[in-house]
Design an enzyme around this catalytic site. Structure first.
Site, PDB file in Angstrom:
ATOM      1  N   ASP A   1       0.841  -1.201   0.000  1.00  0.00           N
ATOM      2  CA  ASP A   1       0.000   0.000   0.000  1.00  0.00           C
ATOM      3  C   ASP A   1       0.872   1.244   0.000  1.00  0.00           C
ATOM      4  O   ASP A   1       1.435   1.603   1.037  1.00  0.00           O
ATOM      5  CB  ASP A   1      -0.905  -0.016   1.234  1.00  0.00           C
ATOM      6  CG  ASP A   1      -1.871   1.162   1.270  1.00  0.00           C
ATOM      7  OD1 ASP A   1      -1.983   1.882   0.264  1.00  0.00           O
ATOM      8  OD2 ASP A   1      -2.513   1.346   2.320  1.00  0.00           O
TER       9      ASP A   1
ATOM     10  N   GLU B   1      -3.318  10.623  -0.664  1.00  0.00           N
ATOM     11  CA  GLU B   1      -4.498   9.777  -0.522  1.00  0.00           C
ATOM     12  C   GLU B   1      -4.681   9.338   0.917  1.00  0.00           C
ATOM     13  O   GLU B   1      -5.802   9.260   1.430  1.00  0.00           O
ATOM     14  CB  GLU B   1      -4.365   8.547  -1.426  1.00  0.00           C
ATOM     15  CG  GLU B   1      -5.596   7.634  -1.461  1.00  0.00           C
ATOM     16  CD  GLU B   1      -5.607   6.531  -0.403  1.00  0.00           C
ATOM     17  OE1 GLU B   1      -6.604   5.807  -0.312  1.00  0.00           O
ATOM     18  OE2 GLU B   1      -4.608   6.397   0.353  1.00  0.00           O
TER      19      GLU B   1
ATOM     20  N   ASP C   1      -5.111   0.440  -5.891  1.00  0.00           N
ATOM     21  CA  ASP C   1      -4.479   0.995  -4.701  1.00  0.00           C
ATOM     22  C   ASP C   1      -3.465  -0.037  -4.219  1.00  0.00           C
ATOM     23  O   ASP C   1      -2.308  -0.023  -4.626  1.00  0.00           O
ATOM     24  CB  ASP C   1      -5.562   1.311  -3.667  1.00  0.00           C
ATOM     25  CG  ASP C   1      -5.045   2.035  -2.437  1.00  0.00           C
ATOM     26  OD1 ASP C   1      -3.862   1.869  -2.096  1.00  0.00           O
ATOM     27  OD2 ASP C   1      -5.832   2.754  -1.790  1.00  0.00           O
TER      28      ASP C   1
END
Length: 676
Positions: free
Chosen positions: A342, A379, A408
């Site tokens: 991530d 984000e 993502d």
């Protein structure tokens, strides 16, 4: 183990073969290594943003950086201690262990454990374990007579978005919030089941800490100081208090949560007697509510506020039809030096995708529709980079965007996941049948996905960068390959989401990166290049009818009635228009009528805009889609027909009636766009 169905691998066209064969495990490894060896917390690494555009530009995209000036905050100092009734003190380190095997865990500029957008403040008080921190958890504590006012909350991750845990604690009069990860949520790969902890094995390292934002994501995402408009240097700044906490919070590891939980054993109500979902975890404690008389926590959290630049990297290939645009996005920023899963598994895939399209461009190919690549900054704080970009470019997007594809966490395990607006489901699952999945011989991505999901495409809620696109009426899809129950534990938002973890446990050889990248690239190719936009509108009708049945069941579970005939009629009208539009598409293709093809594509491009035309949801106007939105008390997970459903669940039946009308209006407008 259930035997997986084997689906024949569909053949690739010549263009598809060029794209798929461009993916190289070694270069995916290289891109992932680059992204995970330098701090890239939001607003801190312009060089990495420029590097991303440079790679895209090398592959034939027109690259640029779009800059915004956003409110962020950064950690200065923090502390946490437990004072026992006898006066002895436990001091939490609030640090993750440095591991010799994992080089980035020892970087001198590694990022402390903290919550983005957290409140600067101190608190000293007795404390209460509040389960997962949902409103229903707090209501259960109230019903049990557990005092909350003036206490500190101790909450475990899982369930609602972390910011809503902090919000709920404050709403019940609590003065601070401590968050921890429980190994009970780690599936089968735990030390209790005999697996060694990372770095020696695949189980969770006991010192891992989940950082993350505590913005109130279900109210509105983006820069808290510029709701509804882009954050430029001279932008007016609004009060941020509606979407950020008013009490301090800290994330901790489970090894440092154990003393806190253990000190509550024997006080309040034992966890086994609290009738709440997943209240009890896997630690050797009773998960009692507390408080324990005389056991007090002292916490301090100091943050530095800043209005600071962030950078969205953008790359464009112009299509032959300029008013039809496909946007593909992944965020680049991470809470840690690493971020191998991530978000930088997705970032590596995006670079390789650009290389694949570059090879196709070299043959003289040009897409029918413009392709826009976006690498979002910030984000993690609250979808900031994508939200500001959509707010700046909303007129252009409304007039041209066909779809937004989001990747993502591209790879954190071997379990493929897909959520999308329903019209994208058929093309999305058909393309899966063209991808070999690495888990076992002769298995397709479709086989693996079907086994994990029972063939059900997820409903979009929030939590990633599709959110601003969806709630401005743009067809959207989110994909990734996630941790399954028997996969190595993925250390979400921890220092151990690192290149070493990925290369050793997450995806050795980068085979799953390659498969997910091939899938995203082929799906993008068809959305950008098929003569007719490949939507299945009948799937949307099916979804609406399913959501309607769920709504009726929710209403029936109450003692009240809500007249939903208008909504049922709107769905029927949509069904008629959708069927007519699909028939018109077949006619356009069979007659090779260029003007009719253009007209049908416009309908397909635009119909979602109707769903967002009825005004925003109550008290959270950002969320305009009448069909699905993140739940007010989940932040991530979706609620369907949210204006009606949440009013019914809150017992506000006059508002539910109002939202039957408004939801019906949005569905009728979508139907009218398809019919016009």
């Amino acid at each position: 183990m259930v035997k997986r169905q084997s689906t024949p691998l569909l053949p690739l066209s010549s263009d598809e073969a060029i794209l798929a064969n461009s993916f190289d495990n070694n270069t995916l490894n290289d891109w992932n290594y680059y992204y995970t060896h330098g701090v890239h917390l939001a607003g801190t690494n312009r060089t990495m943003a420029q590097w991303t555009t440079d790679r895209w530009s090398e592959n034939g995209f027109q690259g640029r950086l779009d800059e915004y000036h956003t409110y962020l905050n950064y950690p200065v100092s923090h502390s946490l201690s437990l004072t026992y009734p006898n006066g002895s003190v436990f001091e939490a380190s609030l640090e993750e262990a440095v591991l010799a095997e994992d080089e980035t865990s020892s970087y001198p500029d590694r990022i402390p454990t903290f919550n983005g957008y957290s409140f600067t403040g101190n608190a000293t008080a007795e404390y209460v374990y509040v389960g997962r921190g949902q409103v229903a958890d707090f209501e259960a504590l109230v019903a049990l007579g557990v005092p909350l006012e003036g206490k500190i909350a101790l909450a475990k991750y899982g369930g609602p978005f972390r910011g809503l845990k902090v919000k709920n604690a404050a709403l019940y009069g609590m003065v601070g919030c401590i968050l921890f990860t429980d190994p009970g949520d780690d599936g089968n790969i735990t030390e209790a089941n005999g697996y060694a902890a990372y770095p020696d094995g695949p189980a969770r390292n006991p010192t891992s800490v989940q950082r993350g934002s505590v913005q109130f994501l279900s109210t509105y995402p983006g820069d808290p100081t510029t709701p509804g408009y882009p954050s430029k240097q001279d932008s007016p700044r609004a009060d941020k208090s509606p979407v950020v906490p008013s009490i301090p919070s800290l994330p901790i590891s489970y090894t440092e949560a154990i003393p806190l939980l253990r000190a509550l054993d024997g006080f309040g109500t034992p966890g086994s007697q609290v009738n709440r979902t997943r209240w009890v975890g896997a630690l050797n404690v009773t998960y009692s509510t507390g408080p324990a008389p005389g056991a007090t926590l002292s916490m301090s959290n100091v943050m530095r506020d800043a209005i600071t630049p962030i950078w969205d990297a953008v790359g464009i290939i112009n299509g032959t039809t300029p008013d039809e645009v496909l946007v593909i996005g992944n965020h680049r920023d991470a809470w840690i030096v690493g971020g191998a899963a991530d978000p930088n598994s997705g970032s590596a895939i995006m670079v390789e995708l650009s290389k694949a399209f570059g090879k196709l461009l070299a043959t003289g190919w040009q897409p029918r529709r413009t392709i826009v690549l976006c690498s979002w900054d910030a984000e993690e704080y609250g979808l900031v980079g994508s939200t500001e970009w959509v707010e700046e470019h909303i007129s252009w997007l409304t007039g041209s965007a066909v779809a937004y594809l989001n990747i993502d966490v591209g790879v954190s395990g071997k379990s493929p996941g897909l959520s999308a607006t329903p019209e994208l489901g058929t093309i999305a699952t058909e393309i899966m049948k063209k991808i070999v999945w690495p888990t076992m011989p002769n298995e397709t991505l479709y086989d693996a996905w079907s086994a994990e999901s029972d063939g059900e495409i997820g409903i979009l809620g929030s939590g990633s960068d599709y959110t601003s696109f969806l709630h401005n009426g743009i067809s959207s899809l989110d994909m990734g390959s996630d941790q399954g129950a028997d996969d190595p534990v993925y250390h979400y938002h921890s220092n151990y989401d690192s290149y070493h973890w990925m290369a050793t446990f997450g995806d050795p050889g980068y085979h799953y990166h390659a498969a997910m990248g091939q899938y995203l690239t082929l799906l993008a190719y068809h959305l950008a290049n098929d003569e007719m936009i490949p939507y299945d509108l009948t799937a949307y009708t099916t979804a609406l009818r399913s959501y309607y049945e769920e709504l009726l069941a929710t209403i029936d579970s109450t003692s009240e009635t809500v007249d939903t005939q208008e909504l049922a009629a709107a769905i029927t009208q949509f069904e008629t228009s959708a069927n007519e539009a699909m028939a018109l598409m077949e006619q356009a293709v069979s007659t090779d009528d260029a003007a009719l093809k253009t007209a049908v594509n416009r309908k397909f491009r635009d119909f979602q805009r109707g769903f967002t035309s009825a005004g925003g949801l109550p008290d959270r106007e950002f969320f305009k889609h009448v069909v699905n939105a993140p739940g007010i008390d989940t932040g991530y997970a979706p609620t369907t027909f949210p204006g009606i459903m949440e009013a019914v669940e809150a017992g506000n039946f006059s508002r539910a009636a109002e939202w039957v009308v408004r939801t019906s209006l949005g569905i009728r407008r979508a139907a009218d766009i398809l019919k016009s």
